[in-house]
Design an enzyme around this catalytic site. Structure first.
Site, PDB file in Angstrom:
ATOM      1  N   PRO A 119       0.822  -1.207   0.000  1.00  0.00           N
ATOM      2  CA  PRO A 119       0.000   0.000   0.000  1.00  0.00           C
ATOM      3  C   PRO A 119       0.858   1.261   0.000  1.00  0.00           C
ATOM      4  O   PRO A 119       1.925   1.303   0.613  1.00  0.00           O
ATOM      5  CB  PRO A 119      -0.810  -0.129   1.292  1.00  0.00           C
ATOM      6  CG  PRO A 119      -0.014  -1.044   2.153  1.00  0.00           C
ATOM      7  CD  PRO A 119       0.667  -2.000   1.229  1.00  0.00           C
ATOM      8  N   GLU A 120       0.386   2.272  -0.703  1.00  0.00           N
ATOM      9  CA  GLU A 120       1.066   3.558  -0.741  1.00  0.00           C
ATOM     10  C   GLU A 120       0.186   4.603  -0.071  1.00  0.00           C
ATOM     11  O   GLU A 120      -0.841   4.264   0.533  1.00  0.00           O
ATOM     12  CB  GLU A 120       1.410   3.920  -2.188  1.00  0.00           C
ATOM     13  CG  GLU A 120       2.360   2.911  -2.833  1.00  0.00           C
ATOM     14  CD  GLU A 120       2.787   3.292  -4.247  1.00  0.00           C
ATOM     15  OE1 GLU A 120       2.603   4.448  -4.652  1.00  0.00           O
ATOM     16  OE2 GLU A 120       3.296   2.407  -4.965  1.00  0.00           O
TER      17      GLU A 120
ATOM     18  N   HIS B 216      -3.626 -14.977  10.111  1.00  0.00           N
ATOM     19  CA  HIS B 216      -2.405 -14.334  10.631  1.00  0.00           C
ATOM     20  C   HIS B 216      -2.751 -13.104  11.463  1.00  0.00           C
ATOM     21  O   HIS B 216      -2.151 -12.037  11.293  1.00  0.00           O
ATOM     22  CB  HIS B 216      -1.481 -13.969   9.475  1.00  0.00           C
ATOM     23  CG  HIS B 216      -1.034 -15.146   8.671  1.00  0.00           C
ATOM     24  ND1 HIS B 216      -0.036 -15.998   9.088  1.00  0.00           N
ATOM     25  CD2 HIS B 216      -1.464 -15.637   7.478  1.00  0.00           C
ATOM     26  CE1 HIS B 216       0.140 -16.942   8.184  1.00  0.00           C
ATOM     27  NE2 HIS B 216      -0.712 -16.754   7.200  1.00  0.00           N
TER      28      HIS B 216
ATOM     29  N   ARG C 140      20.567  17.128  -8.142  1.00  0.00           N
ATOM     30  CA  ARG C 140      20.763  15.683  -8.239  1.00  0.00           C
ATOM     31  C   ARG C 140      20.790  15.228  -9.697  1.00  0.00           C
ATOM     32  O   ARG C 140      20.003  15.688 -10.516  1.00  0.00           O
ATOM     33  CB  ARG C 140      19.654  14.943  -7.488  1.00  0.00           C
ATOM     34  CG  ARG C 140      19.637  15.219  -5.999  1.00  0.00           C
ATOM     35  CD  ARG C 140      18.741  14.239  -5.275  1.00  0.00           C
ATOM     36  NE  ARG C 140      18.630  14.549  -3.861  1.00  0.00           N
ATOM     37  CZ  ARG C 140      17.945  13.812  -2.990  1.00  0.00           C
ATOM     38  NH1 ARG C 140      17.322  12.715  -3.409  1.00  0.00           N
ATOM     39  NH2 ARG C 140      17.882  14.159  -1.724  1.00  0.00           N
TER      40      ARG C 140
ATOM     41  N   ARG D  28       2.973 -11.569   6.182  1.00  0.00           N
ATOM     42  CA  ARG D  28       4.445 -11.649   6.131  1.00  0.00           C
ATOM     43  C   ARG D  28       5.118 -11.207   7.426  1.00  0.00           C
ATOM     44  O   ARG D  28       6.338 -11.270   7.553  1.00  0.00           O
ATOM     45  CB  ARG D  28       4.959 -10.824   4.941  1.00  0.00           C
ATOM     46  CG  ARG D  28       4.406 -11.334   3.603  1.00  0.00           C
ATOM     47  CD  ARG D  28       5.098 -10.709   2.422  1.00  0.00           C
ATOM     48  NE  ARG D  28       6.483 -11.153   2.310  1.00  0.00           N
ATOM     49  CZ  ARG D  28       7.292 -10.829   1.300  1.00  0.00           C
ATOM     50  NH1 ARG D  28       6.830 -10.077   0.298  1.00  0.00           N
ATOM     51  NH2 ARG D  28       8.526 -11.264   1.263  1.00  0.00           N
TER      52      ARG D  28
END
Length: 275
Positions: A2-3, A93, A155, A112
Site C-alpha cells: 500500500p502507498e 495471521h 541531483r 508476512r
C-alpha cells in the site's frame, strides 16, 4: 504494497469506527509485532484508554489516545487493520486484537509479519519509528515547486528515483510516481538537475492533485472494507500508465513503454513524456 492513498483510505474508514471507544483488553498473539516497549508494558499502558483520532504521517498510522500517548503502526507490505464484531471469523495471521468497549474488536493481521507497533508515551521522544526522517507531506501548505527544486535540482538521479526518496516526500511509491510523472508530462528517467522551474511547479501542483484523486477512488464504506478484509484497493481501473506497458496511451494513443529505473518497473509514454 500500500502507498499513501491506500493508507489514507484505511485511516478514513477505521477512525470513525473506533473514535471515542476505550480499549477494554488486548490480546497479543505474536509479541514481536510490538517493537517498543515490551508487549506487557504496551498492553498495561493502553488498556483503559480511549481512541481520540487517527493521524497519518507518510505510511505510518498514529492512533492517538486519551492520555496523550500514541500508538504508531506501520503496515509494511501485508499488514491489515479491521474493525470486526467479536464473533467475526478471525484471519489466519491475526497478531494483535484490541477488544473495544462497545464489544467489537480492532484486529491487526499480517501474512508476512513485517508490520510493527510502537507505543510513544506523552512527551516521549520518538527515537524508534523512523518518522523523524520523513520529508514534507504532499498536502502541506508549505509544499511547493520551490521546495522540490531546493531539495532535488542538483541531483543527477532520475526524477522518478528522487520522487521515491522518503526524506524529501512522504510518501510517494512506485505506482503513483508513474501516474504523477505522466500527468506532469515529465519523462521518469530525466535527471532531476535538468528540470526547469516551470516543471518543478507543475510537479508540485500535480502531486497533491493525483494523490487526492486516488484517495477518493480508494474510499469504501466500513461494510465494503470489512467484506474485502481491507484489501480491496479500488484504484486499479483509474491508473493511466502503471501496469499498462505495451498498451495504448490514454492521451495520444502511442504504445506505453515499460523500463526499469532504479531497480523499479516504470511505465511512460514516449510522446507525452519526451526525454
Amino acid at each position: 504494497m500500500p502507498e499513501l492513498p491506500e493508507i489514507e483510505a484505511i485511516k478514513r474508514v477505521i477512525e470513525p469506527q473506533i473514535k471515542g471507544l476505550a480499549v477494554a483488553q488486548i490480546t497479543v498473539n505474536r509479541p514481536e509485532v510490538i517493537a517498543h516497549p515490551s508487549s506487557e508494558k504496551f498492553c498495561t499502558r493502553i488498556t483503559g484508554q480511549f481512541f481520540t483520532e487517527i493521524v497519518r504521517r507518510g505510511k505510518f498510522l498514529i492512533l492517538c489516545l486519551s492520555s496523550g500517548d500514541k500508538v504508531v503502526l506501520h503496515l509494511r507490505m501485508t499488514g491489515c487493520l479491521l474493525v470486526t464484531p467479536a464473533d467475526y471469523p478471525e484471519e489466519k495471521h491475526t497478531h494483535l486484537v484490541f477488544h473495544l468497549s462497545d464489544g467489537r474488536e480492532l484486529r491487526f493481521s499480517d501474512t508476512r509479519r513485517f508490520g510493527r507497533f510502537w507505543l510513544l508515551r506523552q512527551g516521549e521522544t520518538d527515537t524508534y519509528t523512523g518518522m523523524e526522517k520523513l520529508g514534507r507531506e504532499p498536502f502541506d501548505s508549505s509544499f511547493s515547486g520551490e521546495y522540490l527544486s531546493a531539495r532535488l535540482e542538483k541531483r543527477k538521479k532520475a526524477i522518478k528515483e528522487c520522487l521515491l526518496d522518503q526524506s524529501v516526500l512522504a510518501r510517494i511509491g512506485n505506482i503513483y510516481a508513474d501516474e504523477i510523472l505522466f500527468a506532469a508530462r515529465i519523462h521518469p528517467a530525466r535527471p532531476a538537475n535538468t528540470l526547469t522551474a516551470e516543471e518543478w511547479n507543475r510537479l508540485a501542483s500535480v502531486i497533491p492533485e493525483r494523490l487526492a484523486f486516488f484517495i477518493e477512488k480508494n474510499e469504501a464504506t466500513p461494510e465494503e472494507y470489512l467484506e474485502s478484509k481491507g484489501r480491496d484497493y479500488r484504484n486499479t481501473p483509474f491508473l493511466q500508465v502503471y501496469g499498462h506497458g505495451g498498451e495504448s496511451c490514454p492521451v495520444c494513443g502511442e504504445i506505453l513503454c515499460r523500463t526499469v529505473i532504479g531497480g523499479r518497473s516504470s511505465v511512460h509514454c514516449p510522446v507525452c513524456q519526451k526525454r
